[in-house]
Design a protein around this motif. Sequence first.
Motif, short mmCIF file in Angstrom:
data_model
loop_
_atom_site.label_atom_id
_atom_site.label_comp_id
_atom_site.label_asym_id
_atom_site.label_seq_id
_atom_site.Cartn_x
_atom_site.Cartn_y
_atom_site.Cartn_z
N SER A 193 0.81 -1.22 0.00
CA SER A 193 0.00 0.00 0.00
C SER A 193 0.84 1.27 0.00
O SER A 193 0.38 2.32 -0.43
N CYS A 194 2.09 1.18 0.47
CA CYS A 194 2.94 2.38 0.42
C CYS A 194 3.88 2.34 -0.78
O CYS A 194 4.72 3.23 -0.93
N GLY A 195 3.74 1.35 -1.63
CA GLY A 195 4.46 1.33 -2.89
C GLY A 195 5.84 0.69 -2.86
O GLY A 195 6.57 0.76 -3.85
N LEU A 196 6.21 0.07 -1.75
CA LEU A 196 7.53 -0.56 -1.68
C LEU A 196 7.56 -1.94 -2.34
O LEU A 196 8.61 -2.40 -2.75
N LEU A 197 6.41 -2.58 -2.39
CA LEU A 197 6.31 -3.90 -3.03
C LEU A 197 5.22 -3.85 -4.09
O LEU A 197 4.22 -3.15 -3.94
N VAL A 198 5.44 -4.62 -5.13
CA VAL A 198 4.44 -4.80 -6.18
C VAL A 198 4.20 -6.30 -6.27
O VAL A 198 5.16 -7.08 -6.32
N ILE A 199 2.95 -6.69 -6.28
CA ILE A 199 2.62 -8.11 -6.40
C ILE A 199 2.09 -8.35 -7.80
O ILE A 199 1.18 -7.68 -8.26
N LYS A 200 2.71 -9.33 -8.47
CA LYS A 200 2.31 -9.67 -9.83
C LYS A 200 1.93 -11.15 -9.89
O LYS A 200 2.61 -11.99 -9.32
N GLN A 201 0.86 -11.40 -10.57
CA GLN A 201 0.39 -12.77 -10.77
C GLN A 201 1.17 -13.38 -11.92
O GLN A 201 1.29 -12.80 -13.00
N GLN A 202 1.76 -14.55 -11.68
CA GLN A 202 2.45 -15.31 -12.72
C GLN A 202 1.94 -16.73 -12.65
O GLN A 202 2.35 -17.50 -11.78
N GLY A 203 1.03 -17.02 -13.55
CA GLY A 203 0.37 -18.33 -13.48
C GLY A 203 -0.49 -18.40 -12.23
O GLY A 203 -1.29 -17.51 -11.96
N ARG A 204 -0.28 -19.45 -11.44
CA ARG A 204 -1.04 -19.59 -10.20
C ARG A 204 -0.34 -18.94 -9.02
O ARG A 204 -0.88 -18.89 -7.93
N GLU A 205 0.85 -18.48 -9.23
CA GLU A 205 1.66 -17.88 -8.15
C GLU A 205 1.54 -16.37 -8.15
O GLU A 205 1.35 -15.74 -9.19
N ARG A 206 1.68 -15.79 -6.97
CA ARG A 206 1.76 -14.33 -6.82
C ARG A 206 3.17 -14.02 -6.32
O ARG A 206 3.60 -14.52 -5.28
N PHE A 207 3.88 -13.18 -7.07
CA PHE A 207 5.26 -12.85 -6.74
C PHE A 207 5.35 -11.40 -6.27
O PHE A 207 4.69 -10.51 -6.81
N CYS A 208 6.21 -11.20 -5.27
CA CYS A 208 6.50 -9.86 -4.75
C CYS A 208 7.75 -9.34 -5.41
O CYS A 208 8.76 -10.04 -5.49
N HIS A 209 7.68 -8.12 -5.89
CA HIS A 209 8.82 -7.43 -6.49
C HIS A 209 9.04 -6.14 -5.70
O HIS A 209 8.08 -5.46 -5.34
N ALA A 210 10.27 -5.82 -5.44
CA ALA A 210 10.58 -4.59 -4.71
C ALA A 210 10.56 -3.40 -5.65
O ALA A 210 11.02 -3.49 -6.78
N ASP A 211 10.03 -2.30 -5.17
CA ASP A 211 10.08 -1.02 -5.87
C ASP A 211 10.53 0.00 -4.83
O ASP A 211 9.72 0.56 -4.10
N LEU A 212 11.83 0.17 -4.74
CA LEU A 212 12.41 0.94 -3.64
C LEU A 212 12.48 2.44 -3.91
O LEU A 212 13.07 3.18 -3.12
N ARG A 213 11.87 2.90 -4.98
CA ARG A 213 11.90 4.34 -5.28
C ARG A 213 11.26 5.16 -4.17
O ARG A 213 11.65 6.30 -3.93
#
Length: 115
Positions: free
Chosen positions: A51-71
């Motif tokens: 919610s504060c924008g540090l992580l982005v969750i993306k769906q890849q197939g059946r999995e949900r992956f967390c990606h860092a967005d440290l800006r």
Amino acid sequence: MSRDIFKAIADPTRREIINLIAHQSMNLNAVADNFEMSRPAVSKHIKILTSCGLLVIKQQGRERFCHADLRQLKEVTDWAEQYRRFWSQKLDALGHFLDQEQQSTDNINRKNEKL
């Protein structure tokens, strides 16, 4: 609703989650496996970071992956920088003062040795 970045990083668990994901994207279960707490508790931390924008969750197939967005951490860096500059100036001034005091003491000692 965007959360306060400072509140988000105030929690040590969230800082550790950021540290984990900053080095590599991970699925939610892999993140949770790194903590001795329930998966729902880890999910709450991830939700706050998202919610504060540090992580982005993306769906890849059946999995949900967390990606860092440290800006978003730039706000923290900018805030801390003002104090770094302030203390650097104060410590530089103290160093200059101590150098002058040492020179004065050395001059007095040399004068006393001549007597």
